[in-house]
Design a protein around this motif. Structure first.
Motif, PDB file in Angstrom:
ATOM      1  N   ARG A 280       0.839  -1.197   0.000  1.00  0.00           N
ATOM      2  CA  ARG A 280       0.000   0.000   0.000  1.00  0.00           C
ATOM      3  C   ARG A 280       0.890   1.269   0.000  1.00  0.00           C
ATOM      4  O   ARG A 280       0.588   2.272  -0.675  1.00  0.00           O
ATOM      5  CB  ARG A 280      -0.913  -0.005   1.228  1.00  0.00           C
ATOM      6  CG  ARG A 280      -2.028  -1.018   1.116  1.00  0.00           C
ATOM      7  CD  ARG A 280      -2.833  -1.050   2.414  1.00  0.00           C
ATOM      8  NE  ARG A 280      -3.897  -2.042   2.346  1.00  0.00           N
ATOM      9  CZ  ARG A 280      -4.655  -2.372   3.370  1.00  0.00           C
ATOM     10  NH1 ARG A 280      -4.431  -1.809   4.559  1.00  0.00           N
ATOM     11  NH2 ARG A 280      -5.606  -3.263   3.211  1.00  0.00           N
ATOM     12  N   GLU A 283       2.279   1.797  -3.402  1.00  0.00           N
ATOM     13  CA  GLU A 283       1.243   2.274  -4.323  1.00  0.00           C
ATOM     14  C   GLU A 283       0.999   3.780  -4.072  1.00  0.00           C
ATOM     15  O   GLU A 283       0.869   4.586  -4.995  1.00  0.00           O
ATOM     16  CB  GLU A 283      -0.038   1.498  -4.108  1.00  0.00           C
ATOM     17  CG  GLU A 283      -1.206   1.934  -4.976  1.00  0.00           C
ATOM     18  CD  GLU A 283      -0.935   1.676  -6.443  1.00  0.00           C
ATOM     19  OE1 GLU A 283      -1.519   2.361  -7.293  1.00  0.00           O
ATOM     20  OE2 GLU A 283      -0.109   0.757  -6.766  1.00  0.00           O
ATOM     21  N   ARG A 286       3.842   5.888  -5.499  1.00  0.00           N
ATOM     22  CA  ARG A 286       3.774   6.017  -6.938  1.00  0.00           C
ATOM     23  C   ARG A 286       2.713   7.028  -7.366  1.00  0.00           C
ATOM     24  O   ARG A 286       2.904   7.809  -8.295  1.00  0.00           O
ATOM     25  CB  ARG A 286       3.461   4.640  -7.587  1.00  0.00           C
ATOM     26  CG  ARG A 286       4.656   3.712  -7.601  1.00  0.00           C
ATOM     27  CD  ARG A 286       4.389   2.508  -8.521  1.00  0.00           C
ATOM     28  NE  ARG A 286       3.276   1.698  -8.024  1.00  0.00           N
ATOM     29  CZ  ARG A 286       3.346   0.715  -7.175  1.00  0.00           C
ATOM     30  NH1 ARG A 286       4.556   0.428  -6.656  1.00  0.00           N
ATOM     31  NH2 ARG A 286       2.287   0.040  -6.827  1.00  0.00           N
ATOM     32  N   GLU A 287       1.631   7.020  -6.649  1.00  0.00           N
ATOM     33  CA  GLU A 287       0.571   7.975  -6.991  1.00  0.00           C
ATOM     34  C   GLU A 287       0.997   9.435  -6.667  1.00  0.00           C
ATOM     35  O   GLU A 287       0.511  10.387  -7.248  1.00  0.00           O
ATOM     36  CB  GLU A 287      -0.693   7.614  -6.190  1.00  0.00           C
ATOM     37  CG  GLU A 287      -1.356   6.343  -6.648  1.00  0.00           C
ATOM     38  CD  GLU A 287      -2.563   5.980  -5.809  1.00  0.00           C
ATOM     39  OE1 GLU A 287      -2.798   6.673  -4.796  1.00  0.00           O
ATOM     40  OE2 GLU A 287      -3.282   4.995  -6.161  1.00  0.00           O
TER      41      GLU A 287
END
Length: 293
Positions: A280, A283, A286-287
């Motif tokens: 998580r 992720e 990266r966002e």
């Protein structure tokens, strides 16, 4: 008045029954083919009355002569003894003794008949097959019947005999010379009763011995069976103890494995959670990157 020479000869030569039997015994000891000539020669030595009695002696059949030869050889004594025992067993109605004596009788008769034929052949007398049968039948009659035994044991038998009920009159033509009296009469009732009581007691003792022996055999078998069962029980108990010890060891190992498994499961859960959190975070990172970078 002076007595005639023939009368003097008849008086001086007059033989008793015993004398005639002695002459007959001598003649019947000769082989059958010599009998007639020897009889006539012997008669010629006697006065008229005795000569006539000697000439009345009949030539024996080969079978009868062979049986008399066996008597003179002393080989029928055992058969006559067995005959008395057989009659005693019949009087006492002892079935077991009768069966055994019957077997002994048949074996003894055949053995004696064979020996009789051998004796005859050794003496130069040929015995035909039919004569062999007559010899066995005569010996068997002597074993089975006291009167027949008496006739046979004179050693002056003229013709063969067949087993059956004999009276002295039935045997008068079977013997050369006089026929002795038949075997003694049965024992008095008191003696017979005592003998039967003794036999009954002997049978009871034999039965008791057999029962004891049977009980001892069964006890020995039971003791052997009990020992086998005790040995098997001890073996099974030892095996059960071994299995219990093995079970305790397996249960202890199971408890250790359970604890180790629970610890591993907890570590696995923590690692799973950590991996999820890391994924998580990655992720999210990266966002958060600027566009076009």
């Amino acid at each position: 008045m002076p007595r005639t020479r023939d009368a003097d000869a008849d008086s001086g030569d007059a033989a008793s029954g015993a004398d005639l039997d002695a002459i007959a015994a001598e003649l019947y000891a000769l082989p059958p083919e010599r009998f007639t000539a020897a009889r006539n020669d012997r008669a010629a030595q006697l006065g008229r009355a005795d000569a006539a009695r000697v000439r009345e002696l009949r030539k024996p059949t080969v079978a009868a002569w062979v049986v008399s030869l066996t008597v003179r050889d002393g080989r029928l004594a055992e058969a006559i003894t067995l005959s008395a025992a057989l009659r005693e067993a019949q009087d006492d109605a002892d079935a077991a003794a009768l069966a055994e004596l019957g077997r002994q009788r048949r074996r003894l008769v055949q053995a004696l008949a064979g020996e009789a034929v051998t004796l005859a052949e050794d003496a130069g007398v040929t015995v035909s097959a039919s004569a062999r049968d007559d010899i066995a039948a005569t010996i068997n009659a002597a074993v089975m019947d006291a009167a027949a035994a008496t006739a046979v044991m004179t050693g002056r038998l003229v013709r063969p005999l067949v087993a059956g009920g004999f009276d002295p009159s039935d045997l008068s033509d079977a013997v050369g010379g006089s026929l002795p009296g038949v075997a003694p009469s049965p024992p008095p009732p008191d003696d017979l009763a005592e003998r039967r009581a003794r036999k009954a007691a002997e049978r009871a003792a034999r039965e008791a011995d057999r029962a004891q022996a049977d009980a001892e055999r069964r006890l020995a078998a039971a003791e052997a069976d009990l020992e086998r069962r005790r040995t098997r029980l001890a073996h099974l108990r030892e095996r059960a103890d071994e299995l219990r010890r093995s079970l305790d060891d397996v249960e202890a190992q199971t408890e250790v494995a359970r604890a180790e498994t629970e610890k591993a499961e907890a570590e696995h859960a923590e690692l799973t959670t950590a991996v999820t959190r890391a994924a998580r975070a990655a992720e999210a990172a990266r966002e958060a990157l600027p566009a076009g970078s």
